[in-house]
Write an enzyme that holds these catalytic residues in place. Structure first.
Site, PDB file in Angstrom:
ATOM      1  CE1 TYR A  95      41.719  39.392  45.575  1.00 20.81           C
ATOM      2  CE2 TYR A  95      43.192  40.804  46.827  1.00 20.81           C
ATOM      3  CZ  TYR A  95      42.793  39.543  46.421  1.00 20.81           C
ATOM      4  OH  TYR A  95      43.466  38.434  46.863  1.00 20.81           O
ATOM      5  CE  LYS A 110      39.511  45.912  49.427  1.00 20.94           C
ATOM      6  NZ  LYS A 110      38.778  44.627  49.316  1.00 20.94           N
ATOM      7  CG  ASP A 127      35.808  42.440  50.115  1.00 12.29           C
ATOM      8  OD1 ASP A 127      35.636  43.642  50.333  1.00 12.29           O
ATOM      9  OD2 ASP A 127      36.838  41.837  50.436  1.00 12.29           O
ATOM     10  CG  HIS A 156      35.709  42.119  45.850  1.00 11.32           C
ATOM     11  ND1 HIS A 156      35.573  40.747  45.884  1.00 11.32           N
ATOM     12  CD2 HIS A 156      36.926  42.380  46.399  1.00 11.32           C
ATOM     13  CE1 HIS A 156      36.642  40.195  46.439  1.00 11.32           C
ATOM     14  NE2 HIS A 156      37.485  41.165  46.758  1.00 11.32           N
ATOM     15  NE  ARG A 193      45.289  44.136  52.044  1.00 11.00           N
ATOM     16  CZ  ARG A 193      44.177  43.506  51.674  1.00 11.00           C
ATOM     17  NH1 ARG A 193      44.236  42.241  51.296  1.00 11.00           N
ATOM     18  NH2 ARG A 193      43.020  44.145  51.669  1.00 11.00           N
ATOM     19  CD  GLU A 213      37.386  40.416  42.288  1.00  9.96           C
ATOM     20  OE1 GLU A 213      36.514  41.188  41.870  1.00  9.96           O
ATOM     21  OE2 GLU A 213      38.570  40.768  42.535  1.00  9.96           O
TER      22      GLU A 213
END
Length: 367
Positions: free
Chosen positions: A94, A75, A270, A96, A15, A118
């Site tokens: 993101y 990511k 995740d 996490h 991505r 998130e």
């Protein structure tokens, strides 16, 4: 503002943080966009398309991180990327962090301001930047689960939907949120025997109204999960506590009670995973076996379908990226408390209460 988009370097992550349409929106608003060469190759977008949208192309990640005032990724930053971040820089991606203390330390050391997709919140407590990837992961969970059930892949050897005269596979979905609902849609579409488990009676009522007799619903208790998991062919873990580590709903003893060749798909990996036996895997080596049960625990599931995932994600992130670029993060936070909820790290401190608690640290909220 100068916005940088590096190429993703997580294993089998294809991505990209912006598509040409997003670049055009940002450059049209007077911002600069710097894209690392080859960043869009995984979704079929080449450097020329980014240039045509108004972006400049950087020869490597170092230049992107050095020059950008805001870095947009998909990511969480890998160790090498954390080392390139610097004080005063904004990272929007993101994170996490609850299940990743090493990354948390790297971000704190960098001095950067890290805003996590998130934990950005929307109306009625929704998670607008997590939702699109939860939708993808939920749908994918049934695809990968069905494939893993094939005998050649080590599975029990059952067809998810069965055939006339042969019963379908039993699918248990833990969590009736976004991921769980999309998993249920796919499983129902394949004619599996589907049970969705949730601890909200109101949500179970909504699911019953949505799916009717196509699914069964069950209130989440340890005893209920224990019984359902024991007889299941496929269990999908789709539980989420925003910003926090996922609760371990399926114990090692429950896994041991399952039939050999059954499959667990952990969408929550995740955030640490909701099965006690889970550990993160990659698309290069997605499964492992514990007590005869196949575990699929890929930490970036949507990366397997990068074009769909990137388009869905950037549709959601672009308005927030535009606000951060137009206003600066402090003013953008004042105008949108939901965006402010995305702040996880600033000036060497964890700022998000739930994330800090999961990491065993004290939060220092922004004042």
């Amino acid at each position: 503002m100068r916005i940088g988009v590096p190429r993703e370097i997580k294993v089998h992550e294809y991505r990209v943080g912006l598509v040409p349409a997003g670049v055009r929106e940002l450059t049209g608003a007077g911002h600069e966009v710097l894209i690392e060469t080859g960043a869009g190759n995984g979704i079929g977008v080449d450097d020329a398309q980014f240039r045509a949208a108004g972006a400049a192309i950087a020869p490597g990640a170092a230049e992107v991180f050095q020059r950008a005032e805001m870095v947009i990724k998909v990511k969480e930053p890998q160790a090498a990327e954390c080392a390139m971040l610097h004080p005063g820089q904004v990272l929007f991606t993101y994170l996490h962090l609850a299940a990743d203390p090493e990354q948390a330390r790297g971000l704190m050391k960098s001095g950067a301001t890290a805003i996590a997709y998130e934990t950005v919140t929307g109306a009625r407590g929704s998670l607008p930047l997590l939702t699109p990837m939860s939708e993808v992961a939920g749908r994918m969970s049934i695809q990968v689960g069905a494939a893993s059930l094939q005998k050649a892949h080590g599975g029990f050897g059952v067809l998810l939907g069965g055939v006339p005269g042969v019963p379908p596979a039993r699918v248990v979905i833990l969590g009736g949120g976004v991921s769980g609902t999309h998993a249920a849609e796919m499983a129902v579409g394949l004619r599996a025997d589907v049970t969705v488990v949730d601890r909200s009676v109101d949500r179970l009522r909504e699911l019953s109204t949505q799916f009717g007799s196509a699914i069964q619903t069950a209130y989440s208790t340890t005893e209920t999960i224990e019984k359902l998991v024991k007889d299941a062919d496929l269990v999908v873990g789709a539980v989420l506590v925003a910003g926090a580590a996922a609760p371990k709903l399926v114990t090692r003893a429950m896994v041991k009670s399952m039939k050999p060749g059954a499959v667990l798909v952990d969408i929550a990996i995740d955030q640490g995973g909701c099965f006690e036996t889970s550990r993160p895997t990659t698309h290069a080596d997605p499964t492992f076996v514990v007590d005869g049960v196949i575990h699929y625990c890929v930490a970036n599931m949507p990366g397997a379908v990068p074009r769909t995932s990137t388009l869905a994600l950037t549709n959601a992130t672009l308005p927030y990226a535009r606000a951060l670029a137009d206003l600066g993060w402090r003013e953008a936070f004042k105008r949108d408390p939901g965006l402010a909820a995305g702040l996880n790290v600033h000036a060497g401190e964890i700022t998000h209460e739930v994330v800090a608690r999961a990491l065993g640290l004290k939060a220092r909220p922004l004042t």
